[in-house]
Design a protein around this motif. Sequence first.
Motif, PDB file in Angstrom:
ATOM      1  N   LEU A  49       0.879  -1.382   0.192  1.00 19.94           N
ATOM      2  CA  LEU A  49       0.076  -0.013  -0.123  1.00 19.94           C
ATOM      3  C   LEU A  49       0.806   1.150  -0.094  1.00 19.94           C
ATOM      4  CD1 LEU A  49      -2.787  -1.014   2.504  1.00 19.94           C
ATOM      5  CD2 LEU A  49      -2.889  -0.902   0.063  1.00 19.94           C
ATOM      6  N   ILE A  50       1.948   1.408   0.821  1.00 21.59           N
ATOM      7  CA  ILE A  50       2.749   2.326   0.791  1.00 21.59           C
ATOM      8  C   ILE A  50       3.583   2.529  -0.735  1.00 21.59           C
ATOM      9  CG2 ILE A  50       5.187   3.162   1.724  1.00 21.59           C
ATOM     10  CD1 ILE A  50       4.619   1.545   4.468  1.00 21.59           C
ATOM     11  N   ILE A  51       3.683   1.342  -1.232  1.00 20.77           N
ATOM     12  CA  ILE A  51       4.308   1.828  -2.848  1.00 20.77           C
ATOM     13  C   ILE A  51       3.393   2.574  -3.707  1.00 20.77           C
ATOM     14  CG2 ILE A  51       5.208   0.394  -4.737  1.00 20.77           C
ATOM     15  CD1 ILE A  51       6.474  -1.606  -2.684  1.00 20.77           C
ATOM     16  N   PHE A  52       2.050   1.846  -3.702  1.00 22.62           N
ATOM     17  CA  PHE A  52       0.966   2.388  -4.483  1.00 22.62           C
ATOM     18  C   PHE A  52       0.805   4.020  -4.063  1.00 22.62           C
ATOM     19  CE2 PHE A  52      -0.002  -1.812  -5.468  1.00 22.62           C
ATOM     20  CZ  PHE A  52      -0.106  -1.912  -6.810  1.00 22.62           C
ATOM     21  N   ALA A  53       0.779   4.352  -2.777  1.00 24.06           N
ATOM     22  CA  ALA A  53       0.689   5.723  -2.225  1.00 24.06           C
ATOM     23  C   ALA A  53       1.780   6.555  -2.776  1.00 24.06           C
ATOM     24  CB  ALA A  53       0.181   5.831  -0.865  1.00 24.06           C
ATOM     25  N   ASP A  54       2.958   6.252  -3.009  1.00 22.14           N
ATOM     26  CA  ASP A  54       4.164   7.050  -2.916  1.00 22.14           C
ATOM     27  C   ASP A  54       4.278   7.736  -4.331  1.00 22.14           C
ATOM     28  OD1 ASP A  54       6.794   7.642  -1.671  1.00 22.14           O
ATOM     29  OD2 ASP A  54       7.436   7.220  -3.690  1.00 22.14           O
ATOM     30  N   PRO A  55       4.265   9.083  -4.327  1.00 20.90           N
ATOM     31  CA  PRO A  55       4.193   9.722  -5.754  1.00 20.90           C
ATOM     32  C   PRO A  55       5.418   9.339  -6.615  1.00 20.90           C
ATOM     33  CG  PRO A  55       4.812  11.290  -3.959  1.00 20.90           C
ATOM     34  CD  PRO A  55       4.367   9.990  -3.538  1.00 20.90           C
ATOM     35  N   ASP A  56       6.625   9.237  -5.849  1.00 19.79           N
ATOM     36  CA  ASP A  56       7.731   8.865  -6.839  1.00 19.79           C
ATOM     37  C   ASP A  56       7.652   7.704  -7.502  1.00 19.79           C
ATOM     38  OD1 ASP A  56       9.061  11.127  -5.756  1.00 19.79           O
ATOM     39  OD2 ASP A  56      10.099  10.225  -4.015  1.00 19.79           O
ATOM     40  N   VAL A  57       7.079   6.617  -6.724  1.00 22.26           N
ATOM     41  CA  VAL A  57       6.925   5.159  -7.483  1.00 22.26           C
ATOM     42  C   VAL A  57       5.958   5.398  -8.574  1.00 22.26           C
ATOM     43  CG1 VAL A  57       6.126   2.916  -7.008  1.00 22.26           C
ATOM     44  CG2 VAL A  57       7.254   4.151  -5.409  1.00 22.26           C
ATOM     45  N   ASP A  58       4.892   6.341  -8.547  1.00 23.25           N
ATOM     46  CA  ASP A  58       3.933   6.604  -9.399  1.00 23.25           C
ATOM     47  C   ASP A  58       4.584   7.243 -10.635  1.00 23.25           C
ATOM     48  OD1 ASP A  58       1.019   6.649 -10.584  1.00 23.25           O
ATOM     49  OD2 ASP A  58       1.542   8.862 -10.327  1.00 23.25           O
ATOM     50  N   ALA A  59       5.507   8.072 -10.420  1.00 20.12           N
ATOM     51  CA  ALA A  59       6.176   8.690 -11.474  1.00 20.12           C
ATOM     52  C   ALA A  59       7.003   7.735 -12.329  1.00 20.12           C
ATOM     53  CB  ALA A  59       6.928  10.017 -11.079  1.00 20.12           C
ATOM     54  N   ALA A  60       7.857   7.118 -11.495  1.00 16.26           N
ATOM     55  CA  ALA A  60       8.748   5.962 -12.261  1.00 16.26           C
ATOM     56  C   ALA A  60       8.025   4.911 -12.807  1.00 16.26           C
ATOM     57  CB  ALA A  60       9.701   5.462 -10.928  1.00 16.26           C
ATOM     58  N   ALA A  61       6.974   4.608 -12.420  1.00 15.71           N
ATOM     59  CA  ALA A  61       5.979   3.609 -13.044  1.00 15.71           C
ATOM     60  C   ALA A  61       5.643   3.942 -14.380  1.00 15.71           C
ATOM     61  CB  ALA A  61       5.008   3.133 -12.257  1.00 15.71           C
ATOM     62  N   LYS A  62       5.785   5.194 -15.069  1.00 18.10           N
ATOM     63  CA  LYS A  62       5.041   5.479 -16.095  1.00 18.10           C
ATOM     64  C   LYS A  62       5.885   5.014 -17.343  1.00 18.10           C
ATOM     65  CE  LYS A  62       2.452   9.343 -14.400  1.00 18.10           C
ATOM     66  NZ  LYS A  62       2.168  10.918 -14.320  1.00 18.10           N
ATOM     67  N   TYR A  63       7.527   5.165 -16.805  1.00 12.83           N
ATOM     68  CA  TYR A  63       8.317   4.556 -18.060  1.00 12.83           C
ATOM     69  C   TYR A  63       9.067   3.229 -17.229  1.00 12.83           C
ATOM     70  CZ  TYR A  63      11.471   7.286 -14.771  1.00 12.83           C
ATOM     71  OH  TYR A  63      12.196   7.802 -13.555  1.00 12.83           O
ATOM     72  N   PHE A  64       8.295   2.412 -16.696  1.00  5.73           N
ATOM     73  CA  PHE A  64       8.702   1.208 -16.137  1.00  5.73           C
ATOM     74  C   PHE A  64       9.592   0.120 -17.178  1.00  5.73           C
ATOM     75  CE2 PHE A  64       8.234  -3.502 -15.351  1.00  5.73           C
ATOM     76  CZ  PHE A  64       8.956  -3.525 -13.842  1.00  5.73           C
TER      77      PHE A  64
END
Length: 406
Positions: A49-64
């Motif tokens: 849940l922490i991973i999904f809530a983190d904005p940095d993870v969300d930004a990096a996932a866009k170019y996974f």
Amino acid sequence: MSAEAVQKGDGAPTEEGRDWRGLLREITESSWLVVLLAVVASLVIGAILIIFADPDVDAAAKYFFARPMDTISAAWNAVFSAYDAMFRGSVWNYTADSFSQQLRPLTETLTIATPLIFAGLGLGMGFRAGLFNIGAQGQIIMGAMLGGWVGFAWHLPAGLHLLVAVLATILGGALWGFIPGLLKAKTGAHEVIVTIMLNYVAANLLAYALSTDAFQRPGSDNPQSPIIDTTAQYPLILGSSYRLHLGFLLAIAAAFGVWWLMERSTWGFRFRAVGANPRAARTAGMNVSFGIIAVMTIAGALAGLAGSAQILGTEKTLTAGIAGSFGFDAITVALLGRSRPFGTVLAGLLFGAFRASGPTLQVAAGLPVDIVLILQSLIVLFIAAPPLVRFLFRLPTPTNEKVVTA
């Protein structure tokens, strides 16, 4: 007759009673491995849940797919920073400048854990006696009310004043535990329903009391009492720099007392026998009604001591929120500790650490304090469903279940 049978007022078993007793026994007799894995599973899901809530993870996932390590690194940093913040907020703040500041999180954990340990010990006793007592919230309130009134309305010498105030908290909680115990023993009234209703009665009684001249602080329109006299306050263990008070040592002593009562005394044997099979206990000559009343009264007294930790230790003034959510959190503490005294102490420390870590989690990791509540809720879920934990970790189903027949 099976161990899961309970009585109506006329002594006959009911299907509902069998279900409650079977569920309660399965939870409280779960192995320590199941309990430990329940906590582990909660932390793992919390990390997701922490991973999904983190904005940095969300930004990096866009170019996974272009740079997958960026997403993995961001996820690791999010989880590490969150749990590191919880550690620094509840155990040891290794980034602080002085030793006293480094030690403060641990003292806060112990302080917050004190009422959880007291109330959890009482609830655990009830669980082992086959009673699903969830009235600790009301018992804490009544203990804090009576002890608080003695603390600010009576003026006695130091030492004596504290003793009388603590005894008053015990009396208030014991009375609120005695009532459902008596109704259960004499009429067959279900303790869950009665204790829920008494929680509301206690909360509204406190709200009314704080509107009267006897409880309201002079010169103030706010619903709060005068400050407890210093002669009735728990002494601070480590000085005025910390909130840790004598109530914590009293909670540890209470754990030893409950252990001796339940494991080494004749009364404890009778309480456990009543929980295992009331009809068999009655056939053996035990007074089942007395056992039910005694367990509920002692459980209420321990919850009253949890109220003393609040009113005489940390808050020092009576307000509508004096009990917080300690009475409800103590249910999970007792179940997590398998209703054993020393397990309850460890579970109380864990939940105290969760609560203490909230502010640091918000400031250092930038995460909402709701993460702590989610972790607590997940632990509740897994503790209440031992078969689910066994399924997730592929544990074998126990084959040596304890069965008592009559």
